[in-house]
Design an enzyme around this catalytic site. Structure first.
Site, PDB file in Angstrom:
ATOM      1  N   ASP A  39      22.730  35.262  -5.679  1.00 31.90           N
ATOM      2  CA  ASP A  39      22.806  35.512  -7.127  1.00 31.90           C
ATOM      3  C   ASP A  39      24.116  34.976  -7.709  1.00 31.90           C
ATOM      4  O   ASP A  39      25.098  34.788  -6.995  1.00 31.90           O
ATOM      5  CB  ASP A  39      22.751  37.021  -7.408  1.00 31.90           C
ATOM      6  CG  ASP A  39      21.444  37.644  -6.953  1.00 31.90           C
ATOM      7  OD1 ASP A  39      20.449  36.913  -6.861  1.00 31.90           O
ATOM      8  OD2 ASP A  39      21.450  38.861  -6.684  1.00 31.90           O
TER       9      ASP A  39
HETATM   10  N1  URA Z   1      20.369  40.192  -2.107  1.00 33.43           N
HETATM   11  C1  URA Z   1      20.758  40.308  -3.407  1.00 33.43           C
HETATM   12  O1  URA Z   1      20.499  41.310  -4.046  1.00 33.43           O
HETATM   13  N2  URA Z   1      21.434  39.293  -3.938  1.00 33.43           N
HETATM   14  C2  URA Z   1      21.777  38.174  -3.267  1.00 33.43           C
HETATM   15  O2  URA Z   1      22.417  37.291  -3.837  1.00 33.43           O
HETATM   16  C3  URA Z   1      21.371  38.081  -1.928  1.00 33.43           C
HETATM   17  C4  URA Z   1      20.655  39.108  -1.363  1.00 33.43           C
END
Ligand code: URA
Length: 233
Positions: free
Chosen positions: A101
Site C-alpha cells: 500500500d
Molecule cells: N497487507 C496490507 O494491509 N497492506 C500491505 O501493503 C501489505 C499487506
C-alpha cells in the site's frame, strides 16, 4: 558466470582486447562499482560502460527495493503520485511482484521476468510474507489466536497465519505477522476484523529473502542464489 571481457564482447561492445582496455580505463561498472580486470559476471549483474547499460535487451533483472511510504506500487499512477519506478534507475520495463500500500514500507521485488512474477503472485504459489505491524491498543491473546486461525475478510476466511507479539504497552502492540496469501490490504483487514487498527506496516521478508540492512528508498540486484531460490519456491 563469464569473464567480464567476454560478456562485454558478447554484447557487441568490442573485441575482448578492446573490452579489457575499457575495463582498465575504469569506465566499466558492475552493479554500480568500477570493475576490475578478470572479474566474473552473470546475467543477474548490472553492467554499464560509461554509465550506459549494456546487455541483451532480453536480459532479466531481479531487484529488491526497500519501498518507502508515500509511493504507489504501480508502473504509472493516474493521480500523478510518486511510484516505485521513480526510485529505480533502470531503463528496462520492470514489474512489481505483488503490491504494498501507499503507506506501507518494506521489501518489494521487481523484475522484467514476467513468468516468475506471475508464478510468485499466483494464489497457488504464494510464498510466505512477513510483516512488522504496530497496532493501536493491546492485542489480547484471544485476538492473536483468532488471527492465527483465520478471520473473515469480505466474507472469506483467511488462511492460517503466524502472529507473534514482539512488544506491548497500554497504547501499542508490535507484532510479527506471517501470511502466505496476498489479498488486498490483507494485514490491515485482518486486524480490522478483530477491531484493531494498524498504525505502521513494514514487510521484512518474502520467503527466505530478507530486507536486511537495505535502506529506505534503496534497491539492490538479487544474486544468483536468490534468483534461483525464487524460481524454485
Ligand atoms: N497487507 C496490507 O494491509 N497492506 C500491505 O501493503 C501489505 C499487506
Amino acid at each position: 558466470m563469464v569473464r567480464l571481457n567476454k560478456y562485454l564482447a558478447d554484447c557487441g561492445v568490442g573485441s575482448r582486447r578492446e573490452c579489457d582496455r575499457l575495463i582498465s580505463d575504469g569506465v566499466v561498472k558492475v552493479n554500480g562499482k568500477v570493475a576490475a580486470l578478470g572479474v566474473m559476471v552473470s546475467d543477474s549483474d548490472h553492467v554499464t560502460v560509461n554509465d550506459k547499460r549494456v546487455g541483451d535487451k532480453q536480459k532479466n533483472y531481479y531487484i529488491m527495493l526497500h519501498k518507502p511510504k508515500g509511493c504507489v506500487t504501480t508502473v504509472k499512477d493516474d493521480l500523478g503520485r510518486k511510484t516505485v519506478m521513480d526510485l529505480i534507475d533502470i531503463k528496462a520495463r520492470l514489474y512489481p511482484v505483488g503490491r504494498l500500500d501507499y503507506d506501507t514500507e518494506g521489501l518489494l521485488i521487481l523484475t522484467n521476468d514476467g513468468e516468475l512474477a506471475n508464478r510468485l503472485t499466483h494464489p497457488r504459489n504464494e510464498v510466505n510474507k512477513t510483516y512488522i505491524a504496530r497496532i493501536s491498543g493491546i492485542l489480547t491473546e484471544n485476538e492473536r489466536a483468532q488471527l492465527e486461525r483465520g478471520v473473515l475478510i469480505d466474507g472469506v476466511k483467511t488462511a492460517p497465519a503466524r502472529v507473534k507479539i514482539l512488544k506491548q504497552d497500554q497504547h501499542h502492540t508490535r507484532c510479527e505477522v506471517t501470511i502466505h496469501e496476498g489479498r488486498n490490504r490483507q494485514v490491515k483487514k485482518m486486524f480490522e476484523a478483530v477491531g484493531k487498527e494498524v498504525e505502521f506496516l513494514k514487510r521484512v521478508a518474502v520467503g527466505d529473502l530478507r530486507l536486511g540492512g537495505l535502506k529506505r528508498g534503496e534497491y539492490r540486484f538479487l544474486n544468483e542464489i536468490e534468483i534461483n531460490y525464487l524460481k524454485n519456491v
